[in-house]
Scaffold this active site. Structure first.
Site, PDB file in Angstrom:
ATOM      1  N   LYS A 199       0.868  -1.179   0.000  1.00  0.00           N
ATOM      2  CA  LYS A 199       0.000   0.000   0.000  1.00  0.00           C
ATOM      3  C   LYS A 199       0.909   1.235   0.000  1.00  0.00           C
ATOM      4  O   LYS A 199       1.879   1.277   0.752  1.00  0.00           O
ATOM      5  CB  LYS A 199      -0.863  -0.023   1.270  1.00  0.00           C
ATOM      6  CG  LYS A 199      -1.658   1.231   1.529  1.00  0.00           C
ATOM      7  CD  LYS A 199      -3.018   1.162   0.893  1.00  0.00           C
ATOM      8  CE  LYS A 199      -3.742   2.498   0.943  1.00  0.00           C
ATOM      9  NZ  LYS A 199      -4.647   2.639  -0.224  1.00  0.00           N
ATOM     10  N   HIS A 206       8.899   9.565   8.634  1.00  0.00           N
ATOM     11  CA  HIS A 206       9.898   8.494   8.750  1.00  0.00           C
ATOM     12  C   HIS A 206      10.393   8.507  10.186  1.00  0.00           C
ATOM     13  O   HIS A 206      11.054   9.457  10.607  1.00  0.00           O
ATOM     14  CB  HIS A 206      11.051   8.737   7.769  1.00  0.00           C
ATOM     15  CG  HIS A 206      12.219   7.802   7.951  1.00  0.00           C
ATOM     16  ND1 HIS A 206      12.751   7.076   6.930  1.00  0.00           N
ATOM     17  CD2 HIS A 206      12.941   7.481   9.051  1.00  0.00           C
ATOM     18  CE1 HIS A 206      13.751   6.333   7.387  1.00  0.00           C
ATOM     19  NE2 HIS A 206      13.898   6.579   8.673  1.00  0.00           N
ATOM     20  N   GLU A 273      13.377   0.849  10.787  1.00  0.00           N
ATOM     21  CA  GLU A 273      12.782   2.000  10.092  1.00  0.00           C
ATOM     22  C   GLU A 273      11.290   1.787   9.909  1.00  0.00           C
ATOM     23  O   GLU A 273      10.876   0.728   9.422  1.00  0.00           O
ATOM     24  CB  GLU A 273      13.380   2.148   8.688  1.00  0.00           C
ATOM     25  CG  GLU A 273      14.755   2.732   8.642  1.00  0.00           C
ATOM     26  CD  GLU A 273      15.161   3.096   7.209  1.00  0.00           C
ATOM     27  OE1 GLU A 273      16.285   3.521   7.046  1.00  0.00           O
ATOM     28  OE2 GLU A 273      14.341   2.957   6.268  1.00  0.00           O
ATOM     29  N   ARG A 289      23.688  -1.206  10.528  1.00  0.00           N
ATOM     30  CA  ARG A 289      24.931  -0.451  10.716  1.00  0.00           C
ATOM     31  C   ARG A 289      24.722   0.664  11.754  1.00  0.00           C
ATOM     32  O   ARG A 289      23.591   0.907  12.171  1.00  0.00           O
ATOM     33  CB  ARG A 289      25.305   0.218   9.394  1.00  0.00           C
ATOM     34  CG  ARG A 289      24.208   1.190   8.941  1.00  0.00           C
ATOM     35  CD  ARG A 289      24.546   1.994   7.708  1.00  0.00           C
ATOM     36  NE  ARG A 289      23.551   3.034   7.478  1.00  0.00           N
ATOM     37  CZ  ARG A 289      22.413   2.867   6.842  1.00  0.00           C
ATOM     38  NH1 ARG A 289      22.089   1.685   6.353  1.00  0.00           N
ATOM     39  NH2 ARG A 289      21.568   3.879   6.696  1.00  0.00           N
TER      40      ARG A 289
HETATM   41  C1  MV4 Z   1       7.224   3.910   1.041  1.00  0.00           C
HETATM   42  C2  MV4 Z   1       6.574   5.148   0.910  1.00  0.00           C
HETATM   43  C3  MV4 Z   1       5.203   5.169   0.932  1.00  0.00           C
HETATM   44  N1  MV4 Z   1       4.504   4.012   1.050  1.00  0.00           N
HETATM   45  N2  MV4 Z   1       6.481   2.791   1.167  1.00  0.00           N
HETATM   46  C4  MV4 Z   1      11.672   5.476   0.420  1.00  0.00           C
HETATM   47  C5  MV4 Z   1      12.939   4.914   0.899  1.00  0.00           C
HETATM   48  C6  MV4 Z   1      12.662   3.549   1.331  1.00  0.00           C
HETATM   49  N3  MV4 Z   1      13.333   3.299   2.561  1.00  0.00           N
HETATM   50  C7  MV4 Z   1      11.193   3.469   1.471  1.00  0.00           C
HETATM   51  N4  MV4 Z   1      10.647   4.678   0.933  1.00  0.00           N
HETATM   52  C8  MV4 Z   1       9.328   4.897   0.922  1.00  0.00           C
HETATM   53  N5  MV4 Z   1       8.548   3.797   1.059  1.00  0.00           N
HETATM   54  C9  MV4 Z   1       5.170   2.857   1.181  1.00  0.00           C
HETATM   55  N6  MV4 Z   1       4.471   1.727   1.286  1.00  0.00           N
HETATM   56  C10 MV4 Z   1       7.373   6.289   0.792  1.00  0.00           C
HETATM   57  C11 MV4 Z   1       8.755   6.179   0.777  1.00  0.00           C
HETATM   58  C12 MV4 Z   1       9.479   7.405   0.675  1.00  0.00           C
HETATM   59  C13 MV4 Z   1      10.203   7.924   1.746  1.00  0.00           C
HETATM   60  C14 MV4 Z   1      10.313   7.229   2.949  1.00  0.00           C
HETATM   61  C15 MV4 Z   1      11.028   7.731   4.002  1.00  0.00           C
HETATM   62  C16 MV4 Z   1      11.637   8.976   3.882  1.00  0.00           C
HETATM   63  C17 MV4 Z   1      11.557   9.680   2.709  1.00  0.00           C
HETATM   64  C18 MV4 Z   1      10.859   9.161   1.635  1.00  0.00           C
HETATM   65  C19 MV4 Z   1      10.772   9.893   0.451  1.00  0.00           C
HETATM   66  C20 MV4 Z   1      10.064   9.377  -0.611  1.00  0.00           C
HETATM   67  C21 MV4 Z   1       9.428   8.127  -0.490  1.00  0.00           C
END
Ligand code: MV4
Length: 444
Positions: A199, A206, A273, A289
């Site tokens: 989804k 974050h 995370e 890490r």
């Molecule tokens: C997501 C999301 C929205 N929905 N997953 C980006 C990095 C990776 N660690 C996972 N990410 C994301 N996963 C779902 N299901 C949005 C992101 C995302 C994001 C996440 C954390 C911090 C910044 C971000 C910037 C763009 C997208």
């Protein structure tokens, strides 16, 4: 046991590791590339050894060169820092097979967490809340699953992470195309075409939870951090603790992280995370890490995470208990990069003048000095300014003061961007999510 530590990294984190080793009276060996002989920690280390050319694929990522450096110098332990080989399971395995100690968890744990599908499967099994989606790689039922969880959905590469290999899908017509594209890109980038479905959360924060575990079954959480302020998947400002989370919700996610560590037999420092939306946590990845932003956690716990990592690698037992850990006050970190403030392009070059901020509650993690030349080959982080105070607003005001004191001449930096950002009403009020910085840059 680690009687001599090889530092297999560069820049501020190499200096950070050196400082921790010194406090434990562990002799250090700095492994450096041809471009890095003038780094602060190379001068400060007991010994130093060149491991190859500037290009990191031939030096900081060169496993045989680093193992040879350990053999030649007599180092019996290696700290990988962050980036480079820090989450390379083959490196961790090779270090251990050579009879040396890797400062971090076992290669098998790094490998499992490196694959986002196996990481999620583990998280689900251990009782962590995960983002709704396919319970494993996608199969012929993908359209059904997408309908069930509801659009928009996101396709992610199992071998991706940190923002690489993802596609958002807003309607069923785009699904097959997006899957195919992500599979192709992922095969090319990671040599693995496995993708999975989630989804898509449209405006989450974050939030991550810091844990640390020893080889004797002791597992501690060290609270959480908000790292929502990112640009192109590079964090810009981080803080601890995350604002506005109900105490009950917090304690629940901490307990779930600790339980997951127990089931993993986790060792060393680690980070869970999460995306956080509408008062719910959703696990996305685990980092095995030490992270760039660990100082904000150190600032509110008073603990030295790198020193704890070294003690754990020496088989020592954690002396502190969970009830001894008091999260005291609030800390905020600004990542200072050598980059153009308009174009965000790297700005390497010679530091002509430099003044580091100081005073109460200010921590400066930086390898900079006057006349140092920032090389063009590596990432552009040149300093982290971390301020702690009793509450968030005081920490923010202190940071404003510290950034005003700091100056770096000779190269471009993002200092002015930080000065503006920490005065932004939405930063002051804490009303931001992962989209905030990107949208702010679009407005300009
Ligand atoms: C997501 C999301 C929205 N929905 N997953 C980006 C990095 C990776 N660690 C996972 N990410 C994301 N996963 C779902 N299901 C949005 C992101 C995302 C994001 C996440 C954390 C911090 C910044 C971000 C910037 C763009 C997208």
């Amino acid at each position: 046991m680690i009687n001599k530590l090889l530092i297999a990294n560069r820049g501020e984190i190499a200096l950070r590791i050196l400082r921790a080793a010194k406090e434990l009276k562990i002799p250090t060996v700095a492994a450096y590339s041809e471009a890095d002989k003038d780094l602060m920690h190379v001068k400060m280390a007991d010994e130093s050894i060149c491991i190859g050319p500037a290009d990191s694929s031939q030096s900081y990522l060169n496993i045989p060169a680093i193992i040879s450096a350990m053999e030649l110098s007599g180092a019996d332990g290696v700290h990988p820092g962050y980036g480079f080989l820090s989450e390379n399971p083959d490196f961790a395995d090779k270090v251990e097979k050579s009879g040396f100690d890797f400062v971090g968890p076992p290669g098998s744990v790094i490998r499992m967490m490196g694959n986002k599908v196996s990481a999620k499967e583990f998280a689900l099994k251990s009782g962590l809340p995960i983002v709704p989606g396919s319970s494993g790689p996608i199969d012929e039922n993908v359209h059904e699953e997408a309908e069930k969880i509801g659009y928009p959905v996101i396709i992610k590469a199992a071998s991706g992470g940190g923002g690489r290999g993802m596609k958002i899908v807003y309607n069923p017509e785009e699904l097959d195309g997006a899957i195919e594209l992500t599979q192709q890109e992922s095969a090319a980038a990671f040599g693995d075409s496995t993708v999975y479905l989630e989804k898509f959360l449209e405006s989450p924060r974050h939030i991550e939870v810091q844990v640390i575990a020893d080889r004797h079954g002791n597992v501690l959480h060290l609270g959480d951090r908000d790292c929502s302020l990112q640009r192109r998947h590079q964090k810009v400002i981080e803080e601890a603790p995350a604002m506005g989370i109900k105490e009950e919700k917090r304690q629940e996610i901490y307990a779930q992280c600790i339980e997951a560590c127990r089931q993993l037999n986790y060792v060393s420092a680690g980070t869970f995370e999460f995306l956080y939306e509408d008062d719910n946590f959703y696990f996305i990845e685990m980092n095995t890490r030490i992270q760039v932003e660990h100082p904000v956690t150190e600032s509110v716990t008073g603990l030295d995470l790198v020193k704890l990592q070294l003690r754990i690698a020496r088989d020592e037992e954690l002396k502190i208990k969970q009830e001894d850990i008091v999260l005291d006050g609030h800390a905020i970190e600004c990542r200072i990069n050598a980059e153009n403030s308009e174009t965000f392009m790297p700005s390497p070059g010679k530091i002509l003048e430099y003044h580091a901020p100081g005073g109460i509650g200010v921590r400066m993690d930086s390898h900079l000095y006057k006349d140092y030349v920032v090389p063009p080959y590596y990432d552009s982080l040149i300093a982290k300014v971390i301020c702690r105070a009793n509450d968030r607003e005081d920490a923010r005001a202190r940071l404003e003061r510290a950034l005003d004191e700091m100056y770096v001449l000779g190269i471009d930096t993002n200092l002015d961007m930080h000065r503006k950002l920490i005065n932004d009403p939405n930063f002051i009020n804490g009303t931001f999510n992962i989209n905030y910085l990107e949208n702010l840059n679009k407005e300009k």
